[in-house]
Scaffold this active site. Sequence first.
Site, short mmCIF file in Angstrom:
data_model
loop_
_atom_site.label_atom_id
_atom_site.label_comp_id
_atom_site.label_asym_id
_atom_site.label_seq_id
_atom_site.Cartn_x
_atom_site.Cartn_y
_atom_site.Cartn_z
N HIS A 98 0.85 -1.20 0.00
CA HIS A 98 0.00 0.00 0.00
C HIS A 98 0.87 1.24 0.00
O HIS A 98 2.10 1.14 0.03
CB HIS A 98 -0.95 0.00 1.20
CG HIS A 98 -0.25 0.04 2.52
ND1 HIS A 98 0.40 -1.05 3.05
CD2 HIS A 98 -0.09 1.04 3.43
CE1 HIS A 98 0.92 -0.74 4.22
NE2 HIS A 98 0.65 0.54 4.47
N ASP A 152 0.61 -8.70 10.02
CA ASP A 152 0.68 -7.38 10.66
C ASP A 152 0.46 -7.50 12.17
O ASP A 152 -0.60 -7.93 12.61
CB ASP A 152 -0.38 -6.49 10.01
CG ASP A 152 -0.46 -5.09 10.62
OD1 ASP A 152 0.27 -4.80 11.58
OD2 ASP A 152 -1.28 -4.29 10.10
N HIS A 177 -5.11 -0.86 11.89
CA HIS A 177 -4.50 -2.18 12.02
C HIS A 177 -5.38 -3.12 12.83
O HIS A 177 -5.95 -2.74 13.85
CB HIS A 177 -3.14 -2.06 12.69
CG HIS A 177 -2.16 -1.24 11.92
ND1 HIS A 177 -1.32 -1.78 10.97
CD2 HIS A 177 -1.91 0.10 11.94
CE1 HIS A 177 -0.58 -0.81 10.45
NE2 HIS A 177 -0.92 0.34 11.01
#
Lengths: 604, 604
Positions: free
Chosen positions: B126, B247, B420
């Site tokens: 991204h 992540d 996130h």
Amino acid sequence: MPTKTRNDQDTATKSKSKSRNRKRSREPKADDVASNAPTVAQIDEATGSLDTLPPLPEGGLRIVPLGGLGEIGRNMAMFEYDGRLLAVDCGVLFPEEDQPGVDLILPDWSAYEDRLDDIEAIVLTHGHEDHIGGLPYLLRERRDIPIIGSRFTNALVDAKLREHRIKPQLHNVSEGERVTFGPFELEFFAVNHSIPDAMAVAIRTPAGIVLHTGDFKMDQIPLDGRITDLAGFAQLGFEGIDLLMSDSTNAEVPGFVPSESKIGPVIESVIRDAKQRVIVASFASHVHRIQQVIDAAAKNDRKVAFVGRSMVRNMGVASDLGYLDIPPGVLVSLDDAARMPASKVVLISTGSQGEPLSALARMAGGSHRQITLEEGDTVLLASSMVPGNETAVFKVVNALAKIGANVVHKDNAFVHVSGHAAAGELLYLLNTTKPSNVMPVHGEWRHLRAQAALARQTGVPEESIVLTSDGDVVDLVDGQARIVGHVDCGMVYVDGNAVGDVGEDALKERRILGEEGFISATVVVATSSRMIVRPAAIHARGFADNPQIAEQVAPLVDDEVKRQLEDGVTDTHRLAQAVRRVVGKWVADTHRRRPMILPSVIDV
Amino acid sequence: MPTKTRNDQDTATKSKSKSRNRKRSREPKADDVASNAPTVAQIDEATGSLDTLPPLPEGGLRIVPLGGLGEIGRNMAMFEYDGRLLAVDCGVLFPEEDQPGVDLILPDWSAYEDRLDDIEAIVLTHGHEDHIGGLPYLLRERRDIPIIGSRFTNALVDAKLREHRIKPQLHNVSEGERVTFGPFELEFFAVNHSIPDAMAVAIRTPAGIVLHTGDFKMDQIPLDGRITDLAGFAQLGFEGIDLLMSDSTNAEVPGFVPSESKIGPVIESVIRDAKQRVIVASFASHVHRIQQVIDAAAKNDRKVAFVGRSMVRNMGVASDLGYLDIPPGVLVSLDDAARMPASKVVLISTGSQGEPLSALARMAGGSHRQITLEEGDTVLLASSMVPGNETAVFKVVNALAKIGANVVHKDNAFVHVSGHAAAGELLYLLNTTKPSNVMPVHGEWRHLRAQAALARQTGVPEESIVLTSDGDVVDLVDGQARIVGHVDCGMVYVDGNAVGDVGEDALKERRILGEEGFISATVVVATSSRMIVRPAAIHARGFADNPQIAEQVAPLVDDEVKRQLEDGVTDTHRLAQAVRRVVGKWVADTHRRRPMILPSVIDV
């Protein structure tokens, strides 16, 4: 962050102070504050030192905050009636990153430097550093100022001042007590805070009644059963409180602070579930927090050892005076603790704010002499993160996570409550005391504004809400408080053993040096014979690792100096300026940087 | 904080790098990490540069994180199969206060410097800076590396690289697409994040399937309806995911991140209730957040103007490509906005992190050219506070409060959600993908540990959880991932236009200079005649305001040099050492400080 520092350079204003080697830097636009505040139209009329202020009308009370308004720390307020002075608190502020190398920041009492003898007493609301830390420096200037505080507060003050070889004039007082110093009749009220024996003080003069809350919250079921004396405040309210000075720290936070007692069970479960070593870090003055750790340890039959100088000192004081209850046999020395099986000990340590030299940080870094942490050990941070310390705290947390320790902190468990009343509690206070005037204290601007909004909501008229910052002068006359002027009130920096010799000039240079380093160029010339005697010696620090500068810059400098000499320039200052230009242009062209440049041309 | 910096000095390790003027500072004890981690016994066997590593077994896949593990930022991972390389992301890390003057920190790809031609492509997950910011510096070294990303990601990359005068080889891909570069077969999946068009990538080689999530969360009702493709992940899971790189940013945070769509109504109510000017600050890439501000503005018929270079640029890109929908007639220029009635405009600005040079900070400081804030204006910070920025952000908030602006931020209103996935969402991912091995990525150690704990809870065997930090070398062989070694992977600092010439040595000097300043002493002597030609010239910077040093120190220095000369010392270096001792002793005795001391004795 670098950029932040640059900004602060731009706004840094030169100090105007002359007096006794104390530097004061007026906070940029400190006055705009007032002119923006609705209630203080008068401020522009009179600004400057005390003598330029409008005289205090007969029967009036003057209040000047010398620290703690517009910042959290270095709390100090000066009260004046009929020529006599009373100080409330004398704390320190800890520097931010745009104040590099500074150890402490003091309140600025220089406006009263020639009147220290008029001070009847200093009232201390409680024993936190931001309320007592400035005493050693004030007492340096006048040793015999009477200090009035609660038993525990004075005990901490005594311990601190002994380290500075000062024997203070301490007067212990308790809640409910009334004492009179000069024209100031003082009455003390119990308040609940994150340290035992905190007090609010009512100051009675013919001008009226001022209630200064100190730091407080309203835990209704505190561990020591000593609640904030709202009933007493109510009584005072019926008498008529002319001015309420109220702790604004948590005025932005809605609702109520949960009871300290709710944390005990969480601490206990952490210790109960731990298989190996447990280390608890907290504030060295938070006796009730530590009490709960000790109780939980004893319950799970673990011994307890204190780690860190201030923790050992304060807990010693606390248990000697009976504020901390350590069951017999539970306390062991750190050496003993280190020798015992890990599952049998709880270490209570300093370092909850990530202080890099603290016991906890050294354990996390594997450099602690006695304690070596292992995977599976438990570290509990039973504390808040003071704003600005987050990075430091998480540095320690990450080092512990690396080792494989189980780290419990306020973000992943209910192990901390604030020591300051939240908005809900502040509303209770305002409605119970019904003050005619309100002066929010103890906070940054966002906190003071929030307290002002709460006062407005409880019906305090706009013109009776006094929004001030350090140095604003508030007169209480005929029951109305208003800002009548401003005295210089700057940052007084302590660095090493010097007070005030580091000011904004030195800090600005430090910021530049810290960001960019410097390049120096020294040339020895004989202007008489227009010759270079010793070619340029180039030194760079903080500029680059093993810089190839010398080889590149020296010839440029020599050429320029040669040229200038040939052009008949013999003034070493002008030659130095030429050298500065050459080096500056080179570094800008080749590196796009702006280090400090120090040219020096010596004529022999 | 000063002390912090001091500590970092102590731990700062000299760089070992020799290559091409790039400095690498091995993070202190970087290797202990591994030896503390349970799954990586092998690491001690082979540490160092790539050549000293055990050869990658035939049919094995090698993965080396070059940034982003042990820190949040400069994300980059290098994949190797059969001698060919594939990079995922190439971001920057922003410096902390113990890295003064540094502009950016790059991933350390120096271990691959001689193999840049082996790179088949760079995959970008991204368009955030911590994933694309390093590209200009990598492409400096090899311009024609193919860059693979989504349409929006590549558009941002293109804009950025144009500013660096680089024309990149961009390949747009979309979710569901499969492309092959060398031995790497790539499949892309839609993920939801705080920027549009983010993607996860599956990397297929004969060694197995690796799923790299990039940054993601699982908002089930995102504004663009583009949800994280959990179903696609499940399908990949049935095929068999050999390694999941996931992540970890919010792995410590329990539960689920609320939907971005819940913020819109709050923003709308703030704008609806505002009587005067409204300024909204947010991240310049958070298109969906900005979309909600625009919608709310339009609904309350206010015009919108963008303020701040990156905001103007990114929103231009976003609306050109149709990711941002601005109703016709709503957008106006800042100049027009400044002329319109305050109640008719919403300014959407940069500066949500308190950046002192940003539009918002300048408005708060009263130094913005076009916009002057007034009491009663509303400022909405629709953003998080990136850890470490709190002080800067609150500095701006306080300046706004001073003016009397109504400041709304995440601490007093629901105006931000994280980008996130929290622990609850990460568990969904783990259970849906059933990976054989898990490598937590994108996090500090506390985050990676938390992700590892989640993996353990979902049944991933301990030996298949690979905890790494930058430079650890992970081989995926026969379906088992393990750390087999470590390559030097340090901080690569960008300062001005130089990459890597500022290393730990320069930073250490900056920290000392920034904390303590320096004192220089220059004496010109004639050793031949054992005479002082020019007595000591003393200069101090960052030491004290108007220091009286010269008068006090110069005589001491001259006396010492005289004495040494008389004792027959003619070596200027030895003389300089003597000068250093004199000055050092004086400053320690008189000030208890330790500034940098720069003695120089010149012989003529």
